[in-house]
Design an enzyme around this catalytic site. Structure first.
Site, PDB file in Angstrom:
ATOM      1  N   GLU A 187      -2.531   0.670  -7.945  1.00 49.65           N
ATOM      2  CA  GLU A 187      -3.179   1.741  -8.690  1.00 49.65           C
ATOM      3  C   GLU A 187      -4.696   1.649  -8.536  1.00 49.65           C
ATOM      4  O   GLU A 187      -5.247   0.615  -8.148  1.00 49.65           O
ATOM      5  CB  GLU A 187      -2.812   1.657 -10.174  1.00 49.65           C
ATOM      6  CG  GLU A 187      -3.145   2.919 -10.957  1.00 49.65           C
ATOM      7  CD  GLU A 187      -2.494   2.963 -12.320  1.00 49.65           C
ATOM      8  OE1 GLU A 187      -2.472   4.042 -12.926  1.00 49.65           O
ATOM      9  OE2 GLU A 187      -2.004   1.914 -12.786  1.00 49.65           O
ATOM     10  N   ASP A 224       0.851  -1.191   0.000  1.00 47.40           N
ATOM     11  CA  ASP A 224       0.000   0.000   0.000  1.00 47.40           C
ATOM     12  C   ASP A 224       0.883   1.236   0.000  1.00 47.40           C
ATOM     13  O   ASP A 224       1.062   1.911   1.005  1.00 47.40           O
ATOM     14  CB  ASP A 224      -0.927  -0.007   1.220  1.00 47.40           C
ATOM     15  CG  ASP A 224      -1.853   1.206   1.243  1.00 47.40           C
ATOM     16  OD1 ASP A 224      -2.143   1.742   0.157  1.00 47.40           O
ATOM     17  OD2 ASP A 224      -2.276   1.619   2.343  1.00 47.40           O
TER      18      ASP A 224
END
Length: 870
Positions: A734, A725
């Site tokens: 993304e 993350d």
């Protein structure tokens, strides 16, 4: 990164950190012994990635060197640059920065190691004078402060003459080898951190060294034991490499908040049991699209003040704008107004093939409400149900959101009279890659149209055909425009069946290449047939190998494989397929759903996806959800609860029941992703910017590790651990419109399930009879007969069904009829309110239509309950 003009000005005034042991010149400085290399692809043997540029022509590798053309006349050195993000620096460590550089005819070049956000602190810089022959420049220095993701920029602007600047053997050696990355996975008991539906499946996974079954307890927020049992040993899970056990507490159905599971001395994150768990997720996941809109001011009163921003790409400086976009050199001799639409993902590009599947899923989320018994005829997706500026206009908000992208897709069509008229340009994006973060209205790059492609053209044909039937009751003119564009695009694709996007066309945006478009032809033919009912499209779709082939991949479907979209719509949208063919189509959906259920049973984390490395790929979370969409569709078709439960359980993985113990949806779960890769939502790099809004789905674990940040951090990871993350990991973290469209579809389905109680047996049957058209096909007469198949008398009835297109009831008899959108509501008269067991009641109507398909409805309800159709 690519700085905005505001930030470019700051670069010149950035505060320099004190340097020590500095040497410069042609001589090589010796790096510390065994110093690790911190630059990725510094010899450019792997091509351009991960390097980016701004203010230059496209980057390219020539004779092993990275080269770019820099226009003359730029006012400042920092007005053009070549760079790389994610460079780690350790405070107090010694580094040697070195590079070979040449320039023709010759110019000054400055290499700057800096903080990529305000206050843009300079850690080190090297001044070079570049000529026609490559020279080596090096400098050794010590940094006073660390940064795990610094930025290296070669400032190459400021020359009066145009320059060709080339770099080679870029190196930054020094610092410490990276510490082994060990993710914080929290408690070893992995649950859906959002919670469970009262009547639905409730499963959890426990990471443990134990091989014998373990006792478990379900506890209230106050600590009281609510249920208990023993786990089931599962051995080593291939996808995670963990020894795990599973437990099932589905028999506990009492709603509650803050519940936990305790196993093997560990207590899970808290979760709820509630029938309204997913109501807000439906809205949040759809709200993501408003946040991604291009060409419109984002209203903070709708989405939150932190997300307010000016409209992007409307030609207001520094934007070059999307209102008059030229083609790449040699592609076309015109410019198009392609404003609007959604930014595709973490960059500012807009891609027709990705926009196609995302728009399809939003439209299909609404179209499902016309045939799904649990969808309440679309009340939860109606007007003023979402936070969009169009709310209150009489159109369902999900259609308003889809229209924002539809208008863009229509603008991408090649105009009449031009070569390849009717086809669609594949994509539009910046000429060069930009860096992180960068607000859309600060993007200084020239935008370009890329060549038309058959895949893009067929995506346009498919979703424009959907548009034509779904918007017909709300905006006849727009529906007609969509229908015309769909037919034109389909004809253009048939005339140009093999125009493929180039896989090399990836400077400034993704390639989205696809050399097999048979699935796109099938999907487009299906949508045109469903909308028009025309024989020509039926002939094309039935002739396709995909019509009888296996279109459901165990690893799900996505933008590059869309035959499943056509199959799902043929199975659910009312149409005129012969009965035997329709039965086969529907059976293929349930067969795929059965296979997904079997796979979920094999996986210790309960997800309908194989456990090998090849099943964990870029954006794989959306494919997992799309397998759940197949399961949910099978439930809508059959009303068999096992399919509903499979779809519900699939979301456990996405929302926390996974090896990393993380919810991949921002704002949902005790420990959720919050640093997804995005130029807009760059809080991790700039605290003044927001995090991605609640309801944003991360791409998820990607065993291929296709970005340098993940490759360096996660080397050797087991598939389910190949995720971080961090905003720098675009290949695992993304955001993308086609991932969130899958989330929005399944969230709407989940919200419709309520407490997920047992599926009631039908207590009515209904027959819809169309007696034919009149006045040259502009109208028709139909009748509905309802039979009470239950054991109690019905005393007062309301029947509902939906048309597929523009049909409008003109008058009715034996019932009081009204219509909203495509949905018809018929209520009893005083004299036929009662229907005894085994008895029937009939009502009829005349309706008008402008033409197109006019099949019998796929769902008729009486007093809110679905009837068996006969």
């Amino acid at each position: 990164m690519t700085p905005s003009p505001r930030r470019l000005a700051l670069l010149a005034a950035a505060t320099a950190v004190a340097l020590t042991a500095a040497t410069a010149g042609a001589a090589h400085a010796e790096p510390p012994p065994d110093a690790p290399e911190q630059i990725d692809n510094g010899d450019f043997s792997a091509g351009v990635s991960p390097w980016f540029s701004y203010g230059t022509g496209p980057l390219g590798v020539t004779d092993g060197r990275l080269c770019a053309t820099v226009p003359g006349g730029l006012a400042n050195p920092w007005d053009a640059g070549i760079g790389q993000d994610g460079v780690p620096l350790v405070a107090g460590a010694e580094y040697t920065l070195g590079f070979d550089v040449s320039a023709t005819p010759g110019t000054a070049v400055k290499a700057v190691l800096q903080l990529g956000t305000a206050p843009y602190t300079t850690y080190a810089s090297v001044d070079a004078t570049a000529g026609g022959t490559a020279q080596r420049f090096e400098k050794t220095f010590t940094v006073a402060e660390g940064n795990p993701a610094a930025q290296l920029i070669f400032q190459v602007g400021g020359s009066a003459a145009e320059q060709t600047v080339c770099l080679d053997d870029v190196s930054l050696r020094g610092g410490d080898p990276p510490e082994p990355y060990v993710p914080d996975t929290g408690p070893r008991v992995r649950v859906n951190q959002v919670g469970y539906l009262p009547g639905g499946p409730k499963n959890a996974t426990v990471v443990t060294s134990a091989t014998e079954a373990l006792p478990w307890q379900l506890r209230s927020a106050a600590g009281a034991i609510l249920a208990s049992g023993t786990t089931t040993p599962r051995g080593v899970d291939a996808a995670s490499g963990q020894n795990v056990q599973t437990l099932d507490f589905s028999s506990y159905r009492t709603p509650g908040a803050g519940l936990t599971l305790t196993v093997d001395g560990e207590t899970s994150h808290p979760f709820d049991i509630s029938g309204t768990l997913y109501d807000r997720l439906r809205a949040d996941s759809l709200q993501f699209f408003y946040a991604q809109r291009s060409g419109i001011t984002i209203d903070g009163d709708l989405i939150g003040a932190e997300y307010a921003r000016p409209a992007g790409h409307l030609g207001v400086a520094p934007n070059k704008g999307d209102t008059s976009v030229p083609c790449q050199p040699g592609v076309c001799d015109y410019s198009l107004d392609v404003r609007g639409g959604w930014y595709d993902a973490g960059d500012h590009g807009k891609y027709v093939v990705n926009g196609g599947i995302a728009t399809y899923q939003l439209l299909n989320t609404f179209e499902r409400t016309r045939t799904a018994a649990t969808a309440g005829h679309g009340a939860a997706l109606g007007d003023s149900t979402l936070r969009v500026p169009e709310r209150g206009n009489g159109v369902p908000d999900v259609l308003d959101e889809a229209r924002w992208e539809l208008e863009f897709l229509l603008r991408m069509q090649v105009p009449a009279g031009k070569p390849l008229a009717g086809m669609a340009h594949h994509k539009i994006h910046d000429r060069n890659w930009t860096g992180l973060p960068l607000a859309p209205h600060d993007d200084p790059e020239q935008r370009e149209l890329h060549p038309p492609s058959t895949a893009a053209t067929l995506n346009l044909a498919a979703v424009a055909a959907q548009c034509a039937r779904l918007f017909a009751p709300y905006d006849a003119a727009f529906a007609k425009r969509c229908g015309t564009a769909a037919k034109t695009a389909y004809a253009a694709a048939k005339a140009n069946p093999a125009r493929y996007a180039s896989p090399a066309d990836s400077t400034g945006g993704g390639a989205y290449d696809d050399t097999n478009v048979t699935d796109e032809f099938y999907w487009a033919a299906v949508e045109l047939y469903l909308t028009t009912g025309e024989q020509a499209y039926l002939v094309d779709l039935t002739a396709s190998a995909h019509h009888t082939g296996d279109v459901f991949d165990p690893r799900g479907f996505g933008w590059q494989g869309v035959a499943a979209l056509g199959r799902l719509d043929l199975a659910t949208v009312p149409n005129g397929l012969p009965a035997a063919d329709l039965a086969r189509v529907r059976a293929s959906v349930t067969a795929a759903a059965d296979a997904h259920l079997a796979e979920a049973a094999r996986q210790a984390y309960g997800l309908p996806m194989p456990g090998d490395a090849g099943s964990y790929f870029w954006g794989g979370n959306s494919n997992i959800i799309n397998n759940a969409v197949v399961l949910a569709t099978a439930f809508d078709l059959t009303r068999d609860a096992k399919y509903r439960d499979g779809a519900v359980q699939a979301m456990d993985y996405v929302l926390g029941r996974n090896a990393l113990n993380i919810s991949y949806v921002t704002g949902w779960g005790e420990h959720a992703a919050e640093n997804q890769h995005s130029r807009i939502f760059g809080h991790q790099l700039d605290p003044d910017l927001p995090k991605p809004p609640a309801g944003s789905l991360a791409g998820g674990p990607n065993a291929a590790l296709q970005d340098p940040f993940a490759a360096k951090l996660l080397a050797g990871c087991k598939p389910m651990f190949c995720y971080v993350d961090d905003i720098n990991s675009y290949a695992t973290n993304e955001v993308a419109i086609n991932w969130n469209s899958a989330l929005a579809w399944i969230a709407s389905f989940l919200a419709d399930q309520g407490d997920s109680a047992a599926v009631p047996a039908p207590t009515c049957s209904a027959t819809y009879t169309n007696y034919g058209t009149w006045q040259g096909g502009t109208g028709f007469t139909a009748q509905v007969t309802i039979r009470n198949t239950g054991t109690s008398t019905v005393d007062g009835w309301t029947a509902r069904f939906a048309f597929t297109g523009d049909q409008q009831v003109r008058e009715a008899w034996l019932a009081k009829a009204a219509q909203a959108g495509a949905t018809v509501t018929a209520k009893n008269e005083s004299y036929n309110a009662r229907i005894a067991p085994g008895g029937t009641v009939t009502f009829g109507f005349n309706a008008v239509t402008g033409g197109g398909a006019n099949p019998a409805p796929g769902l008729i309800t009486v007093n809110g309950a679905a009837c068996t159709l006969s």
